[in-house]
Motif scaffolding. Structure first.
Motif, PDB file in Angstrom:
ATOM      1  N   GLU A 161       0.819  -1.212   0.000  1.00 36.41           N
ATOM      2  CA  GLU A 161       0.000   0.000   0.000  1.00 36.41           C
ATOM      3  C   GLU A 161       0.855   1.265   0.000  1.00 36.41           C
ATOM      4  OE1 GLU A 161      -2.910  -0.174   3.105  1.00 36.41           O
ATOM      5  OE2 GLU A 161      -3.964  -1.880   2.204  1.00 36.41           O
ATOM      6  N   LEU A 162       2.115   1.128  -0.392  1.00 32.54           N
ATOM      7  CA  LEU A 162       2.951   2.306  -0.598  1.00 32.54           C
ATOM      8  C   LEU A 162       2.552   2.987  -1.889  1.00 32.54           C
ATOM      9  CD1 LEU A 162       6.500   0.875   0.268  1.00 32.54           C
ATOM     10  CD2 LEU A 162       5.123   2.418   1.688  1.00 32.54           C
ATOM     11  N   SER A 163       2.867   4.276  -1.999  1.00 32.98           N
ATOM     12  CA  SER A 163       2.652   4.968  -3.262  1.00 32.98           C
ATOM     13  C   SER A 163       3.696   4.472  -4.253  1.00 32.98           C
ATOM     14  CB  SER A 163       2.794   6.480  -3.084  1.00 32.98           C
ATOM     15  OG  SER A 163       4.161   6.811  -2.811  1.00 32.98           O
ATOM     16  N   ARG A 164       3.481   4.787  -5.525  1.00 34.09           N
ATOM     17  CA  ARG A 164       4.445   4.370  -6.539  1.00 34.09           C
ATOM     18  C   ARG A 164       5.810   5.007  -6.276  1.00 34.09           C
ATOM     19  NH1 ARG A 164       4.156   2.009 -11.630  1.00 34.09           N
ATOM     20  NH2 ARG A 164       5.842   2.571 -13.053  1.00 34.09           N
ATOM     21  N   ASP A 165       5.818   6.262  -5.891  1.00 34.15           N
ATOM     22  CA  ASP A 165       7.095   6.929  -5.610  1.00 34.15           C
ATOM     23  C   ASP A 165       7.792   6.277  -4.415  1.00 34.15           C
ATOM     24  OD1 ASP A 165       6.782   8.650  -7.710  1.00 34.15           O
ATOM     25  OD2 ASP A 165       6.024  10.323  -6.495  1.00 34.15           O
ATOM     26  N   GLN A 166       7.025   5.966  -3.391  1.00 33.82           N
ATOM     27  CA  GLN A 166       7.611   5.305  -2.223  1.00 33.82           C
ATOM     28  C   GLN A 166       8.133   3.909  -2.591  1.00 33.82           C
ATOM     29  OE1 GLN A 166       4.080   5.611   0.222  1.00 33.82           O
ATOM     30  NE2 GLN A 166       5.044   7.132   1.579  1.00 33.82           N
ATOM     31  N   ALA A 167       7.386   3.218  -3.422  1.00 33.12           N
ATOM     32  CA  ALA A 167       7.819   1.896  -3.871  1.00 33.12           C
ATOM     33  C   ALA A 167       9.118   1.999  -4.664  1.00 33.12           C
ATOM     34  CB  ALA A 167       6.723   1.250  -4.724  1.00 33.12           C
TER      35      ALA A 167
END
Length: 309
Positions: free
Chosen positions: A255-261
């Motif tokens: 459930e991380l954002s794409r940027d966080q991923a």
């Protein structure tokens, strides 16, 4: 170990060489009728795989056991059968991040035969045996001999040599055992009936072989921990498509954002499995990799060992 392949003049009784009564007027069909006939005949593929479920499962288990022990999986064949083995082997590194030597295809005639027919080379049993010797096949390896009609000398030579070296041997053919018997560890028969174009085993026989190889390689990779749930967590991030897949896997499971991923993936040497473990456990990348190594790369086992949710 193997039966002696019959002379070419005596192979007409084989299922793969027989005449298909449903395509007797093949050269008179319209394009739409041709498509319908192919579709009708291809329904037999699923039934053939279902009938071979037990030997296929045994092949999955033996292959997984071999790979866990540092062994290798070899596909051996000539013509279409050999090319399908090479194809399946080539697809493993990008899908499961395996080293190229883990799954290998051995094709009669070598790389040149991938794009240019070298069918005469399939008659050389000694070449098949030499290929096994050249790769130092050992008791920890699995050798799958693929021959639609069951009689290819190159394949039989390879299986004989593999058996003498103590490897697990698997025979994959599209003729029943009563038409061509063989003494191997696992005997997979994929019976799809006569081809629409008599003897052209690149059709149904080739298609069902591809399905069976998909099952063996993917099933074994699942069992050795290359998959989490149904996610490709050992994907090799080598292009934009695979990077996108990696980021989607991480984002979906965490459930991380794409940027966080993306930041997490970069911090974890672009390894999806390591990124997930680090996120779920709070371990450093070095600690996470050590834990994965401790569990032979099995992400679920590594996570459960830390009592993570």
């Amino acid at each position: 170990m193997t039966s002696t392949p019959q002379p070419l003049s005596q192979r007409g009784h084989l299922l793969t060489e027989q005449i298909n009564p449903n395509s007797q007027n093949l050269d008179q069909l319209t394009a739409l009728e041709l498509v319908d006939l192919f579709n009708q005949e291809d329904q037999q593929l699923i039934s053939a795989i279902a009938a071979a479920r037990e030997p296929l499962a045994a092949a999955v288990e033996k292959t997984a056991q071999a790979l866990r022990q540092g062994g290798r999986l070899f596909y051996v064949g000539a013509g279409t059968s050999g090319r399908l083995g090479v194809l399946d082997a080539a697809e493993c590194p990008p899908t499961f991040c395996t080293p190229p030597e883990m799954v290998q295809g051995i094709l009669a005639g070598g790389e040149a035969a991938l794009v240019r027919s070298s069918e005469a080379l399939e008659d050389r049993a000694d070449d098949g045996a030499a290929a096994i010797a050249n790769r130092n096949v050992s008791p920890t390896d699995v050798v799958v001999g693929i021959t639609a009609g069951g009689t290819t000398p190159f394949v039989h030579g390879a299986l004989q040599a593999a058996n003498e070296r103590g490897a697990t041997t698997v025979f994959m053919a599209c003729v029943p055992a009563e038409q061509f018997s063989i003494n191997v560890d696992i005997d997979v028969r994929l019976l799809v009936g006569p081809e629409i174009l008599a003897g052209s085993t690149r059709l149904k026989a080739g298609s069902v072989t591809k399905l069976a190889l998909n099952i063996i390689s993917t099933g074994a990779m699942v069992q050795i921990g290359k998959v989490y749930g149904n996610r490709m967590v050992d994907v090799s991030v080598t292009n934009s498509k695979l990077e996108d897949r990696a980021l989607r896997i991480i984002a979906d499971l965490t459930e991380l954002s794409r940027d966080q991923a993306a930041e997490l993936l970069g911090r974890c040497d672009r390894k999806v499995k390591l990124a997930l473990l680090v996120h779920w456990t709070g371990l450093s990348t070095d600690q996470g990799q050590a834990l994965l190594d401790q569990h032979q790369g099995n992400l679920r086992q590594a996570v459960q060992s830390q009592s993570a949710p």
